[in-house]
Structures are given as structure tokens and as C-alpha cells.
Design a protein around this motif. Sequence first.
Motif, PDB file in Angstrom:
ATOM      1  N   ALA A 103     -14.826   4.945   3.934  1.00 35.59           N
ATOM      2  CA  ALA A 103     -15.198   4.692   5.333  1.00 35.59           C
ATOM      3  C   ALA A 103     -15.078   3.226   5.708  1.00 35.59           C
ATOM      4  N   LEU A 104     -13.973   2.631   5.337  1.00 35.17           N
ATOM      5  CA  LEU A 104     -13.722   1.264   5.815  1.00 35.17           C
ATOM      6  C   LEU A 104     -13.285   1.327   7.269  1.00 35.17           C
ATOM      7  N   TYR A 105     -13.545   0.239   7.988  1.00 37.17           N
ATOM      8  CA  TYR A 105     -13.088   0.184   9.371  1.00 37.17           C
ATOM      9  C   TYR A 105     -11.599  -0.148   9.348  1.00 37.17           C
ATOM     10  N   PRO A 106     -10.769   0.796   9.703  1.00 38.77           N
ATOM     11  CA  PRO A 106      -9.342   0.658   9.394  1.00 38.77           C
ATOM     12  C   PRO A 106      -8.652  -0.494  10.113  1.00 38.77           C
ATOM     13  N   GLN A 152      -7.750 -11.260   3.882  1.00 38.94           N
ATOM     14  CA  GLN A 152      -7.088 -11.164   5.180  1.00 38.94           C
ATOM     15  C   GLN A 152      -6.319  -9.856   5.382  1.00 38.94           C
ATOM     16  N   ARG A 153      -6.293  -9.004   4.348  1.00 37.98           N
ATOM     17  CA  ARG A 153      -5.529  -7.761   4.489  1.00 37.98           C
ATOM     18  C   ARG A 153      -6.322  -6.692   5.215  1.00 37.98           C
ATOM     19  N   LYS A 154      -5.585  -5.709   5.721  1.00 41.69           N
ATOM     20  CA  LYS A 154      -6.258  -4.552   6.318  1.00 41.69           C
ATOM     21  C   LYS A 154      -6.385  -3.457   5.269  1.00 41.69           C
ATOM     22  N   PRO A 155      -7.342  -2.582   5.418  1.00 41.85           N
ATOM     23  CA  PRO A 155      -7.548  -1.544   4.406  1.00 41.85           C
ATOM     24  C   PRO A 155      -6.283  -0.746   4.080  1.00 41.85           C
ATOM     25  N   ALA A 156      -5.451  -0.516   5.076  1.00 46.38           N
ATOM     26  CA  ALA A 156      -4.263   0.285   4.816  1.00 46.38           C
ATOM     27  C   ALA A 156      -3.357  -0.367   3.783  1.00 46.38           C
ATOM     28  N   ALA A 157      -3.471  -1.681   3.632  1.00 51.20           N
ATOM     29  CA  ALA A 157      -2.591  -2.382   2.701  1.00 51.20           C
ATOM     30  C   ALA A 157      -3.245  -2.568   1.343  1.00 51.20           C
ATOM     31  N   LEU A 158      -4.303  -1.814   1.085  1.00 56.68           N
ATOM     32  CA  LEU A 158      -4.982  -1.961  -0.198  1.00 56.68           C
ATOM     33  C   LEU A 158      -4.786  -0.710  -1.042  1.00 56.68           C
ATOM     34  N   GLY A 195      -6.252   2.105  -3.805  1.00 52.26           N
ATOM     35  CA  GLY A 195      -7.523   2.821  -3.838  1.00 52.26           C
ATOM     36  C   GLY A 195      -8.640   1.986  -4.446  1.00 52.26           C
ATOM     37  N   GLY A 196      -8.357   1.355  -5.568  1.00 50.43           N
ATOM     38  CA  GLY A 196      -9.390   0.595  -6.248  1.00 50.43           C
ATOM     39  C   GLY A 196      -9.853  -0.591  -5.432  1.00 50.43           C
ATOM     40  N   GLN A 197      -8.902  -1.211  -4.780  1.00 56.70           N
ATOM     41  CA  GLN A 197      -9.260  -2.364  -3.956  1.00 56.70           C
ATOM     42  C   GLN A 197     -10.125  -1.947  -2.779  1.00 56.70           C
ATOM     43  N   ARG A 198      -9.783  -0.808  -2.217  1.00 53.50           N
ATOM     44  CA  ARG A 198     -10.590  -0.315  -1.097  1.00 53.50           C
ATOM     45  C   ARG A 198     -12.020  -0.075  -1.548  1.00 53.50           C
ATOM     46  N   GLN A 199     -12.103   0.523  -2.717  1.00 57.15           N
ATOM     47  CA  GLN A 199     -13.419   0.828  -3.239  1.00 57.15           C
ATOM     48  C   GLN A 199     -14.242  -0.444  -3.383  1.00 57.15           C
ATOM     49  N   ARG A 200     -13.580  -1.487  -3.857  1.00 56.86           N
ATOM     50  CA  ARG A 200     -14.320  -2.726  -4.048  1.00 56.86           C
ATOM     51  C   ARG A 200     -14.757  -3.309  -2.717  1.00 56.86           C
ATOM     52  N   VAL A 201     -13.901  -3.183  -1.716  1.00 59.15           N
ATOM     53  CA  VAL A 201     -14.300  -3.659  -0.388  1.00 59.15           C
ATOM     54  C   VAL A 201     -15.503  -2.864   0.103  1.00 59.15           C
ATOM     55  N   ALA A 202     -15.453  -1.553  -0.127  1.00 57.05           N
ATOM     56  CA  ALA A 202     -16.577  -0.724   0.303  1.00 57.05           C
ATOM     57  C   ALA A 202     -17.857  -1.168  -0.392  1.00 57.05           C
ATOM     58  N   ILE A 234       3.522  20.109 -18.191  1.00 57.04           N
ATOM     59  CA  ILE A 234       3.816  18.686 -18.170  1.00 57.04           C
ATOM     60  C   ILE A 234       2.721  17.971 -17.380  1.00 57.04           C
ATOM     61  N   VAL A 235       2.214  16.902 -17.931  1.00 54.94           N
ATOM     62  CA  VAL A 235       1.246  16.112 -17.179  1.00 54.94           C
ATOM     63  C   VAL A 235       1.886  14.786 -16.803  1.00 54.94           C
ATOM     64  N   LEU A 236       1.758  14.431 -15.529  1.00 55.06           N
ATOM     65  CA  LEU A 236       2.211  13.118 -15.074  1.00 55.06           C
ATOM     66  C   LEU A 236       1.013  12.194 -15.056  1.00 55.06           C
ATOM     67  N   LEU A 237       1.172  11.073 -15.722  1.00 54.96           N
ATOM     68  CA  LEU A 237       0.066  10.139 -15.836  1.00 54.96           C
ATOM     69  C   LEU A 237       0.593   8.776 -15.406  1.00 54.96           C
ATOM     70  N   GLY A 238      -0.241   8.015 -14.753  1.00 55.99           N
ATOM     71  CA  GLY A 238       0.223   6.687 -14.366  1.00 55.99           C
ATOM     72  C   GLY A 238      -0.759   6.060 -13.411  1.00 55.99           C
ATOM     73  N   PRO A 239      -0.664   4.757 -13.240  1.00 53.65           N
ATOM     74  CA  PRO A 239      -1.618   4.087 -12.358  1.00 53.65           C
ATOM     75  C   PRO A 239      -1.425   4.515 -10.915  1.00 53.65           C
ATOM     76  N   SER A 240      -2.423   4.239 -10.149  1.00 53.36           N
ATOM     77  CA  SER A 240      -2.396   4.588  -8.729  1.00 53.36           C
ATOM     78  C   SER A 240      -1.190   3.936  -8.052  1.00 53.36           C
ATOM     79  N   GLY A 241      -0.485   4.733  -7.268  1.00 51.44           N
ATOM     80  CA  GLY A 241       0.645   4.172  -6.533  1.00 51.44           C
ATOM     81  C   GLY A 241       1.937   4.126  -7.315  1.00 51.44           C
ATOM     82  N   CYS A 242       1.986   4.772  -8.480  1.00 44.69           N
ATOM     83  CA  CYS A 242       3.210   4.670  -9.279  1.00 44.69           C
ATOM     84  C   CYS A 242       4.231   5.717  -8.856  1.00 44.69           C
TER      85      CYS A 242
END
Lengths: 296, 364, 364, 302, 388
Positions: B90-93, B133-139, B141-148, C37-45
Motif C-alpha cells: 500500500a505505497l502511495y504510487p 527519489q524513485r517512485k514505487p513502480a520503479a522498485l 518487491g523487496g525495496q518496496r517492502q522496505r519502503v513500507a 521442472i522448477v524455475l528458481l531465481g531472484p525477483s525480476g529475473c
Amino acid sequence: MASATKRPSRLFRNLSAKIASVPMVLTALVIFVGGTAWTVFYSFTNSKLLPRLTFVGLDQYERLWATPRWLVSIENLAIYGVLSLIFSLVIGFVLAALLDQKIRFEDTLRTIFLYPFALSFVVTGVVWQWLLNPDFGVQAVVRSLGWTSFTFDPLYNSSIVIYGVLIAALWQGTGFVMCLMLAGLRGIDEDIWKAARVDGIPAWKTYLFIVLPMMRPVLITTLVIIAAGIVKVYDLVVAQTSGGPGIASEVPAKYVYDYMFFAQNLGQGFAASTMMLLSVAIVIVPWVYLEFGRRR
Amino acid sequence: MDATANTSVSIQELSLNFGTVSVLQSLNLDIAEGEFIVLLGPSGCGKSTLLNCIAGLLDISDGRIFIKGKNVTWEEPKDRGIGMVFQSYALYPQMSVEKNLSFGLKVAGTPKEEIGKRIARAAEILQIEPLLQRKPAALSGGQRQRVAIGRALVRDVDVFLFDEPLSNLDAKLRSELRVEIKRLHQRLANTMIYVTHDQIEAMTLADRIAVMRGGVIQQLDAPQAIYNRPVNRFVAGFIGSPGMNFVDGRLEDGDGGWRFTSGDLTVPLSTYAFDRQPVAGPAVLGIRPEHIGLNSGSGWPFSAKANVDVVEPMGSDTLVWGRLGAQSLSVRVPSERAPRTGEQVEIGFDPLRASLFGEDGNRL
Amino acid sequence: MDATANTSVSIQELSLNFGTVSVLQSLNLDIAEGEFIVLLGPSGCGKSTLLNCIAGLLDISDGRIFIKGKNVTWEEPKDRGIGMVFQSYALYPQMSVEKNLSFGLKVAGTPKEEIGKRIARAAEILQIEPLLQRKPAALSGGQRQRVAIGRALVRDVDVFLFDEPLSNLDAKLRSELRVEIKRLHQRLANTMIYVTHDQIEAMTLADRIAVMRGGVIQQLDAPQAIYNRPVNRFVAGFIGSPGMNFVDGRLEDGDGGWRFTSGDLTVPLSTYAFDRQPVAGPAVLGIRPEHIGLNSGSGWPFSAKANVDVVEPMGSDTLVWGRLGAQSLSVRVPSERAPRTGEQVEIGFDPLRASLFGEDGNRL
Amino acid sequence: MAVSATLPAAEGPRGPKPRHAFSRRNIFLYGTLFVVAAYYLLPLYVMVVTSLKGMPEIRLGNIFSPPLEITFEPWAKAWASACTGLNCDGLSRGFWNSVRITVPSVILSIAIASVNGYALANWRFKGSELFFTILIVGAFIPYQVMLYPIVIILREIGLYGSLTGLVLVHSIFGMPILTLLFRNYFASLPEELFKAARVDGAGFWSIYLRIMLPMSVPIFVVAMILQITGIWNDFLFGVVYTRPDTYPMTVQLNNIVNSVQGVKEYNVNMAATLLTGLVPLIVYFVSGKLFVRGIAAGAVKG
Amino acid sequence: TDLEVTHWWTSGGEAAAVAELAKAFDATGNKWVDGAIAGSGGTARPIMISRITGGDPMGATQFNHGRQAEELIQAGLMRDLTDVATKEKWTEVVRPKSLLDSCTVGGKIYCVPVNIHSWQWLWLSNEAFAKAGVPVPKNWDEYVAAAPALEKAGIVPLAVGGQAWQAAGAFDVLMMAVGGTDAFLKVNKDKDATFAAGPEIAKVFKAADAARKMAKNTNVQDWNQATNMVITGKAGGQIMGDWAQGEFQVAGKVAGKDYTCLPGLGMNATIATAGDAFYFPLLKDADKAKAQEVLAETLLDPKTQVAFNLKKGSLPVRGDVDLTAANDCMKKGLDILAKGSVIQWTDQLLSQDTQKQKEDLFSEFFAKQDLTVEEAQKRFAAIIAKAD
Ligand SMILES: Nc1ncnc2c1ncn2[C@@H]1O[C@H](COP(=O)(O)OP(=O)(O)OP(=O)(O)O)[C@@H](O)[C@H]1O
Ligand SMILES: Nc1ncnc2c1ncn2[C@@H]1O[C@H](COP(=O)(O)OP(=O)(O)OP(=O)(O)O)[C@@H](O)[C@H]1O
Ligand SMILES: [Mg+2]
Ligand SMILES: [Mg+2]
């Protein structure tokens, strides 16, 4: 290697989608492109009652830009357009936000706000004429209450008549803007609301700074609808002021209409509408490409 | 006089219904100052709902909620001194990360430099300085979580609420952020209430874990206690992966003291620490796969021969399914010592590590 | 003649760009009939992207896709004989759970009673019988996920595509469903392509795992092979939780054969099985926490004294962080044998279990 | 050991937060709404009041005063006996024509535009954006300019003067705005839903009909409001592209209201306008229930 | 045979008048199918033109006779009525002759004039002048002189509605009344721009300037609202066509007693013979074509003419009919007509395009007091220079 099936012709991919788009494509090409081309073409003729092929070059345009009424119309459209755009959006959004508060009578209130939209301006224009008439409208009522210096006669004052038109326009159109906004509001993720509440952001700020920017697609739709309405504004002015006092509240669409059908000078009308379209296209085309051209 | 004075969050007789569906039924929960509580439970048991109630985002049907000794039952969320991280972020997009963090503070009228300081601190803690300075869309998943998380962090609150903050991340990132959250807690010493599905998270993070089921807290205890001494069969089965082995049987009082029998199997319970006075009758014996030894030869109080049914490699360890009479038991062994399917092995365990449950499912 | 005849899914030179961003670059992948088959990899790969390409939901930029020997590159998704579970569930919000499940069948014109049977079976497997009449909005996150799986389950297809189907479920349900999916696979013998972040899932379910990074498959192998012999540092670090320990150092050819040195540390590599002819130079040694022994006394080829820094209990096991000179190493030990913080312990491992990576990150 | 049961019974708030009917928020909220509603109702009030007065009373000139003597004659006249040239049967004459024009026009225009919007949002093909741009620019063309070209087109395809032709015209002129409306709405729905349906084997049409359509109720309501209002109140096309026997009600309304010469019967005019607006009004009211909250809720993770 | 007739006569009196036409036509065994569209040329014209060019024409249609239908005729879409006219000897009966001239294009007759309307009237409220304590003026100059007294009594001296055509019409009437017939024709018929810029027309503009000052506080839009101001004594007078008479009648006012009418503003007792006419699109159906002829004949039938014009409040186009039922003002008009003091009006003399530009100019002139007389005249001359 039996390199299996070839890539099928691009033409037949998404065939249903293409078939379903045939009406749109036809409309776009035949009506809008074709019709516009036809209009532009005949704006270089001196067609009177009927379209005819006597070319006069840019005469119609020269005359157009030498006509005080056209210049006034453009100026009016600019003032009216900017104000109407701003106020429609603001009022429409505020009303939608207020109605969104899980209030009672929502249905009734929404219908009240929307009903003017259903009424033909041919007559409501008369009512607004009355209401704004200094002799028996709002001004008269206020004066009869004792405030005798009160002046409110927008329709009879050349310098502010366009605001009088605006008042009626807002009355008629904001209900629909509200509906659009309401539909947009109802699509916002609940978690955003929760997050804002936890953050202690007051509801109005949440609406303004968080929800509103998230409603971008709806806003764009609304914007286009309002803008298209503004550019085409005609009935309202005819019904309320007939362009008066004098030519103080003339608008371009009325110029087009008057010259096409009253003055029986199609060429002049076409020239005026070509100018309108040209200016719209200058604004819209780049914007549409920016907005919709990129893949989502 | 006030039992709630020295607790950070105290929930009393909390009930919540959605229309006719009752999700929480007079739930009580006291959380001490600075404690890290993890809510664990099957999907749909009401964890998110409970968190929303504490935050004041749902109108409760009955009960009271105290935060820092203050009755906040009717307070607005912002006045409860809580920060919340949502399952869906629920970040402000449309706002940059910095704006996302500062918005709540600005609204509250915090002075500018103070806002700057807090953001800098949160950004440093969460290592999101380059992203401000980035917007949430450019982050990612993990980065978003940290912002949250950061959004809750900057608000200098007493209580943090986390709703499965890591569930959408990959394992590597998850373990990194887990460590970060732990470190955060140690540094800030706030009270934290944390919903998760992940046992590793629950076990490593929690001071106490509350295991919920159908809107009721089944057990509230330290992780090791929950792991080793589950109060009922549900908790026992819920915690631990791969799950505990359960053997249906009877509790009998024999010559050598109490014993558990199931078919030909007899497990002496001399080393078992009963919670209450045992009564002969139907019972269930539970033993974790990692508490069963394989061919260890050492003298377990109980041991028996078993046939290997299935062998499931799980990376470092391997799960071995052995058939012991009519019972099927899973055993976790280091991968290099895993037997082959069909082999006969000796398995054994210490009943001290086992759990016994009565007919009602509660621990004996 | 045709290399694709005996494969279930064959992907050849697949490329995919989003505008100018290239997400997949001439990717090749052959999946045998009935393989998991399992696909494994970091987010966004690009895991979801690959799955979408196979499903025909994205228009690929180049390459070919065969399913059951048939070139389906330009087929519609529905004609590919696939079923798919989405990461974001994608339930039809206006339909009840039952309708959600039956939609695809109805579209395909399956007879009514058959639909009923299949739904009943799926609902039973997924334990969602009581929810059949609810709409998605009235379900918890986990419940929604189960419905999403059910939707693929009811369709009788050759290839199942799962995009992190279990990521929002609690551990218990997750392990139950994992077993359920495994059993389903055995029963149906379908080909399954499964994206996950969860290693346990990957290790237990997969016949082969494809580890991806930046749209390129790094390693495609059986789980144990990936676990024990990662082809490069990325794979080594990505697989395993807690992650592998890495020690930067040099590879040297000494008197006693090759050895690895880092500061005062020297690890003899006599037992290490080199993949290629070693060359002296910078290298990284990787060793998994569970492959390090603690106070075991037994004669490891390498052992040293270390100080315990942090102790992290994780349920059955405990993670011990030890300081070995300048290096920090994590060691996984059974909880009952965990040392205390500050204690001095002896740690050791067999270089056979370690992995060595060259300067380019590839396995030596 | 302090157990909650030992706590004093009455200790601060408990249970659901009480809602005050006259909280400051409510006063502000309803206050604003009612004031705004009054502004919207004022002209309506004048219309209603005027429509209930006799002509002599209207000449007295106070537009706000309630009628001294309520008469429904203007309404009756507007509905049943106001003259359009020689035909003195008021609005009733065109009512069914209007229905016959509006129903198919609304259905067709919304059907076409929603399919277009759906195709543009979910099934893009080469050039689709171009056509869309043309449509958007088309939204700004004053209708009047297109009057004659369309006459020529309709003449050439032999639909001039027929109801079909008029329905076609309405669909064409409704297309730009409606397509935009639907396109933007469909584009905001989660894309995975569309993908899921494709995997489920649903094709272009069944996804549209069974997935997208039920999720788009609010926008369909908006489109309906827009189209019903527009088409029901349309005068220009209704009169230019049909024949007298199929003239819509607005022609009668225009005839009642717009007589240039002779006495203006304001009461009848108002009654006629209100009557004409009645059908959209009913639609607005009924459709209100369809403005449901969170139509896509539950579709995706949460 | 059914024949659809389009027209824009929809108000009470007009509809009654049309009913007379329909009755007469129905009596011939045909059927009048009514296609009324209210709202004057601007509304009706696109419809008529669309129908005719769209290939689905009506049987007959009303136009203001003059130049409106010229192009349709040139495009060969309208029916030549010369045969009927010859047979019925229209050239002999239609009076004044100019009416038929307007229907003639290239020596052929294309329309049937049905009535005569005249614009050139000043309607004065006797009550208002009584209240102001001045006698009811006999001509424009007296009227202008009386204006201050009226204003002092709180009466608007001259009512001019806000719609553009009212201002332009008033100016045309002023030009004829103040400037005289010759000047009027020189400008409008000969389109002499130099003359239009000259001193004689400057006089007319002076008068118009006086008029706009008198009309300053009108504050109504519609002409009949303006007329209503005269009826109720709120305004001293109004320059308006003979159709205003209907309003006085409905209000129960009596000419001469309650109100006064001054043709040609009491300066130049001349009226113009503008009016309405019916045109007949070319039809393929022979039966309908036959019916068109019948209708054309019926329209000019003396009995129909009387019945129609009495209801309509306009003057018949035939000199040989009996109109004893006419009222005071109408009789004045008939007298003038009989004397032959008729003039062609701007509808016939100028194109609609020029008319529209004039309307724009004069509505601005009347509304915007700071638009100088000189400037306005200059713009007027420019319009005349380009007029066609
Ligand atoms: N708006 C609602 N209306 C009716 N029932 C609801 C609603 N929201 C949630 N529920 C029900 O309440 C119960 C608890 O939901 P909740 O979201 O708290 O579960 P949870 O423990 O967070 O599950 P998960 O781990 O899957 O997120 C569920 O059974 C759910 O079906
Ligand atoms: N429509 C798009 N336009 C541009 N880039 C995209 C688009 N969709 C995905 N990407 C990019 O493609 C890459 C692969 O995305 P994908 O969704 O396949 O990742 P993933 O492996 O499934 O990740 P996760 O585990 O987080 O689900 C990402 O870097 C993403 O930013
Ligand atoms: Mg939840
Ligand atoms: Mg993905």
C-alpha cells in the motif's frame, strides 16, 4: 529440420479483436478522417447553402480572422474553457468524495446532482435567464430582502456574461463529472485507505494527494469529456443569451453553426470549424501519443 | 490497580463479526513493552483481522483495546501510536519514496528538519538512501517492502504492526530482511506484532508466538516452548516443517510406569514429563522428525526396526519415511547419512522429546 | 529427426523484449514428458515472463515453443493444453468460488455432471468445500490462493504452469499442498513447470531445477546436483537457506597439492573434485552451514578454532555464527547441541563438500 | 496475576465506536451536501413551480413564489394536447418514437464502444492506437459540421431516413467518448484476470462477456447515463436523419418550446421539459444501486 | 395522395392558420401530412436541406421567400411551377408583384407566396406615456424627445430584446424610416458602400445611437418578452413586425386605446413585403407531383388566403380578397399596401450571409454602448461593400 509451422500472417492474429474493431476503424476513417477532410476541403470554397466547388483560396480564413465576432468567440472559449474545466473537475470531485463517505440518501443526492444533466437546455436556459435576470431573479429577491445595492446581473453585463453562462454550465454538467469520479473512487484499493488512516492523513488530504493521483485514467477520461463538451458548447449559449448581450458571449461552435445554417455560408462555417479542429488536434495528438502510445 | 499499565498492548474480550460471520471471539492478549509477538495460524484464522482491529481500521464488535495503558478502543488509528506495514505494501504510487515516508509527518506538522532527520535515519537503517527519489513502480518487491517498513519507522511509534511483510519476496531477500527487522527491533526496542506464515521467521524473530486458529489463540509462548511443548495437537501439527509424526494409541499404566501403546508398539513414558495427572485411555503420541534418530545405535529409551518407504531429499537434510508396523513415521537426517528406499533401519527417540495428547487434543 | 518429438515442452532460442528492455535472451529449455521442472531465481529475473511465454500470454520476440511436439508458437493459450496458476491469483471477482472453478470447463463445453465431479474433487483436495459459494472478496489471502490452484486443477491439461502458487500460504498448508501437488503429479503424470522462491518446495518437488538470473538459465539440473555442485557463485549463493558461506582468497599450488588460502587460513584441497584444471589465482571458497561440523572431534581434513558471535535458534536447528580470523562463518547445528554466544568452538569441514569458484564466478 | 476478568467492569470505552448523528463531521458533510443540493434544486424548483402555474400568474412575474392555484393543466397539455403544427397530441406523440430510437441506439453504441475499448485495452494490434487517436480528436468535432457529409454517406448506403441510419449515427457520435471511457476502465483492471481467462480457454468474446462485462458495472452505468441522456435529448440528428412519422419526442419539445412567434407558454414549456427529462431521471435513480464499491476487490492478492 | 409539408409554424395562431391550409388541401382529396419543426430557419433549414439533398425530400416546404432557396433551385432539386402559375394566372393576382419576383429564378417560378409580413412598425404603450405625462408620440423624433420623461418615470423608453435579429431589424427599419426609401435601397439594393459610409447613413446611425440609449435597460431576450414590457407599460415602445400585434390581442389590448401602432415609425409610411412561401422539391413519384400542383393551387385560392391570413395575422398576397374582419393596425397596413408604398426588404435584397453579419454588428452595437457610431458605420460599410 522440419521447421514446423511458419509464423502465421500477422493479419490473422487476434482476428476477433480486429473484426470487433471494424466499426471503430470504419468510423475513424470514413467519418472522422473522411468527414474532416471533406470539411477542410470545402473550407477553401465559397460554398453557400450547398457545398460547391468554387475555390477561393484562403479567403474564408482571412475573413474569419478579420471578424470581431470570431475573435470574441475564441476569447470567450478560452475563459469559459479554463474555468469550466477547473470548476467541473473540482466540484465534481468534491461532490463525489462527499458522496463516498457512506452517507445516507446517497442515491437521492446523486440523482439530484445528476438530474440537470438530463434536462434539455432549450428550456433550462430560460430558467437560468430568469434566475439571473436582475428584474425578477436572484438580484430582485435579495434586494427585496433589504440589501438594495446588491447587483447580480451577469447575463446583461457584457464583461461578465460568460460567467453567467458558466454558472449554468456547471449546474448542468458537474453531476456527470461527479458520476465519473465516483466510479473511479470506487476502484481504489482498500489498503491505501488503511495506510493513510494509520499515517494519520486527514481524509481530505488522502483524497487530494493520494487518491486523486491514483485516479489518473478516470481523470483523463473526464478531462477529455469535459474538454470536448467545452469546445462544442452551443445549446447553452443559445438558450441563455443567444450570444448576447451583443456578441459578448459568442462561442466558436455557435459561430460555425450560425454561419453554416443561418447565414448559409458553409465555406465560412467550415473554415471556422477547421480552425477549431486544428487547435484541438495540436493539443490532443501529441498528448494522446504520450498518454496512450506507450505500452503498458 | 490497572493490569494494563505495564503492558504495551492489551486486548480484552475482543470480538469481531463481519455481518453474521464471527471472525474473532472474545480474544485476550497482553503484550509487554518492547516485546516481539508473532501471530501464526492457518490462512483465514483472523490474523490480519486482529491486526486491523489493533490498528483501529476495523470497527470491533465488542471488547477493549489498550495501548500503553490507554484505552484506545474508540481512537482513530493515527492517535494510537502505531505504525503498520501492509501485506500489499500500500505505497502511495504517485509519490517518490521520500514523499511516501514524509507525507504522514508533514500532515502531522512535524518540523522540516526533524522530518529530514527521521527520513535519513530510516533510510539508513533500511539501506534505501539511493532510492529516495524513485517512485514505487520503479522498485523491486523487496525495496518496496522496505519502503513500507520505513513508512512505519519514521512515525516514531510505540507499536509496529506487520502483516506478512516478507511473504512476497524470494528466500534470499527474505532472510536478509528478516535479519534487518530483528536488528531494528533490538535497536528501537518497540513493541512489534508480526503476522507471518513462515516458521523460520516466527521462530527467529519472536519473543513469544501466538498460534491462532479460527479466531482463538491456542497457545502464546516462547518459540522453543511452542516448538517443544505444544499445548494441543493443533499447535503441534501446525508448527514444524516437515510436520510432527502422530501415532494414535492408548495410554496405559503398566508395571514400569505409564506407557503408550499402539498395535505392537509400546513406548515407555518414564522420561516423559506429564503436564497433568495422566489417565488411562485413548491418546496420541507426537514426535518431530528431527527428534527421531536413525541407526544411531546409542541407547534411546525407545527404539525399533523400520522399513524405509520414501526418501525425500530437501537440500541439507533428507526426509525418510519409515514404516513401523502399521504406522508411518518421517525422520529427518543429514543428507549424507540418508538410507535408501527399502532398506531396513533402526529408529529411536527419547519420549522426553515427544508430546502426548489426550482425547480432547490437549497436551497430557 | 525432430528433437522435440519426445519432449513435452521444448523452448528454442526464445527471446522476449518489452520495448527496448530485453527480458529473455535466446533461452533454450527442453522438458521431458511428465517431468516436474522448477524455475528458481531472484525477483525480476524473468520467471513469470517465461511462464507467460509458454502459456502464450505474451507475444514472443523470437524463437519457437513446442508443446507435445507441436509448434505452438503462434497458438492461442487455450489451444496449448496448459493450465496456469497466477502469482496474483487473478480470481474472477464477480463469480463465486464454484463459478470460478467451473468457468473454464463451461467454456470448453464439459458436461455438467463432469464439472460437478471435478469441482468436488478439487474442493476436497484443497479443503475449500465450505467456501464454494463465497465470492473472492470474502476470502482470506490463503483461501484465494487455493481457489486459484483449484482453477488449474479442474482442467484436464498436459502441462501445468504454476507461478508461485504457495507463496502466501502458511507453512502447514504449504507443506500439505506441496505433498498434494507432488501426489497430483504422480497421479496425473503431467508435465509441470513451477515457479517458486521456496527452496524446500524446489528441492522436494522438482525433478530438475532451472536457476535463472537476468533472463538466462544458469544451471538446469537435479536438485541435489544444484545443491551440491552449483555451477557458479550465483547459483551457490542463491540456493540454500541460510545461505552458503563464502570466503575470498587465493588458489595456490603448494607442496601438498592445491590449497586455498585466505589470511592465516589454509584449506587443503586434496579431497576436492575439480571441474577443470585449476590455475593459481584469486578464488572464492563456498561452504554450506550444514556442511560445517561443530566440536565433532572427528578428523575433518580442515578444522580450526572459532568464537561464537551470534546464536539464532530456528526450531529444530540453530544457526551459529562463528568468527574465524577475519571471516565470519555460519554453522547449522541441531538445537540441542547449540553452543552459547562467546564460547570457543572447533569447526571443521570436508573440502569435498565445498565449492570453489574462480575469478569469473564459475565453478572450478 | 492480573487477569482481565478481575478488571473493574466499567473502564473506558468498549465495543464498537458509537456513531453520533450530529458529530461535527456529519454536520459539515450533510450541511455541504444539502447546500449544494439546494443550488442544484433551485432551477428545478423554479421549473416545477412555473409548470404548476397558470399563464396569468406567470405574467405577474415572481418566479420563486409558489403557485397560488395549482394547476396540472400545463402538464396535461404538454403531454397530451400541445400542438406540433397540426398534430395536437403533445409529447405523447413522440414518446414511443424516442423509446424506439433510444433503446437500440444506446445498446448499439455502448456495445460497439465497449468492445472497442476492450479491444484497445487488451488486444492491441498494429495501428489500434492510431485509430484511437483519430477517435479522440473526433470527439471534439462539432456535430453540425458532420451533418452534410453524413447525409451523403447515409444516402449512398441507402439508410437515409431510416431508424437504422439514425441508430448508426448515434453509435458513431457516441463512439469517441465511450471508447475512451471503456478503454481506460478496462486498462485499469488487473491484467492477470484477462490472462487467466485466456488460459481457461475463453476467447475474445467470452472474456468480454463473462469476465470484463460483469466487472465493469459502474462504467457501464456511467456510459448508460451519458448515452441515454444524450440520445434521449438529441434533437438535431433525430430530426435530420428521420422522417416525421419517426420524429422523437424532442421534436415535439422543441416545437412546444421554440415557437418563435406567438405567446410563450412557459408553464407548458417547463412541464414539457420536466416530462422529457423524466425517463433519464428514472434511469439515474435506478442505476444508482449499481455504483458498487470495489468491483474488482478480491481478484488479486490481499 | 399523401403529401408531407414541412414548415416552422408551430405556435397557436400559426398552427391554426396552417390548419386552414391543410383543410383546404384535404378537401381536394389529398392528405396534408404535417411536418412542423419549430425554431425558424436556423433549426429547420439544415433539416430541409438534408432531406432534399439526402434524397428523401418532403412534398413541400416553407421558406422565407427571398434568396434562401436559390441554390437548391440552381442545383435542380426544386420543382418548376411555371406551368401552374401560368394556368392560374398568378402574375395577375399576386400583389404586390415583387412577391412573385422573389420566386422567380431565370424566368421560372419556383415558389408560392402565401402571406405578407411587415417589419416596419413602432408599437407604443399608451399607458406608459400617460404615466410619464407626455403625449403618445406621432413619430420617431417625438418619441426620442419623450425618452427622458419616460426614463424619469422608471420606464424603459424602447424595448429591444437581446436576440441579434431584433437589433438588426430595428436598424433596418430606422434606415428606411429615418433615411428614407431611396437611401435604404441605395444601401441594400445597390450595395453602395461609399454611400453607406456617407453622411446620410450617419444620420441613421445617430438615430440608432439614440435607440440603443433608449433600449439600454431592456434586460430581456425574446422579442415577445420585450413586447410584454410594452403591454404592461414597463416600456414605452418597441420596433417590431406586425406579428407583435398577436401579443397585444392575446393580452386583451385594443389598438388605438391601449396601444398605438406607427407604420414606418410614423416617418415613412412604407411597408415591406417580406413573407413566407412554399417550395416544392422535385419528386419522382408522379402521383405526388400531381398533388404538389394541387397544393400550389390551393395555397393561392382566395378562400384559403383569407382564412389563412386572418388566423395568421398577416396580409394576403392577393389584392382581390375581402378582409373586413381585419383590425385597426392591420387596416393601416392594408391601406399602405393599397397605396402601393411597398418596398423590398433586406431578406430579399441581401444574402443571408450579409444579413447575419449585420445582425452580429448591430447586436454588438446595441449592447455595447462604447462601440462608437463612427466605428459601427465603418464596419457597416465594409459589410455592404462585400455584400452579395
Ligand atoms: N469482508 C469480509 N466479509 C466476510 N468475511 C471476511 C471478510 N474479510 C475476511 N473475512 C473472513 O474472515 C476470516 C479471517 O480473515 P483474515 O484476512 O483475517 O485471515 P488471515 O488470518 O489474515 O489469513 P491469511 O493468512 O490468508 O491472510 C477469513 O475466514 C475470511 O474469509
Ligand atoms: N510490461 C513490462 N514492461 C517492461 N518491463 C517488464 C514488464 N513486465 C515485466 N518487466 C520486467 O521484466 C523482468 C522480469 O519480470 P518477471 O515478472 O518475469 O519477473 P519474475 O522473475 O517473475 O519476478 P518475481 O519473482 O518478482 O515474480 C523484470 O525486470 C520486470 O521489471
Ligand atoms: Mg491476512
Ligand atoms: Mg513473477
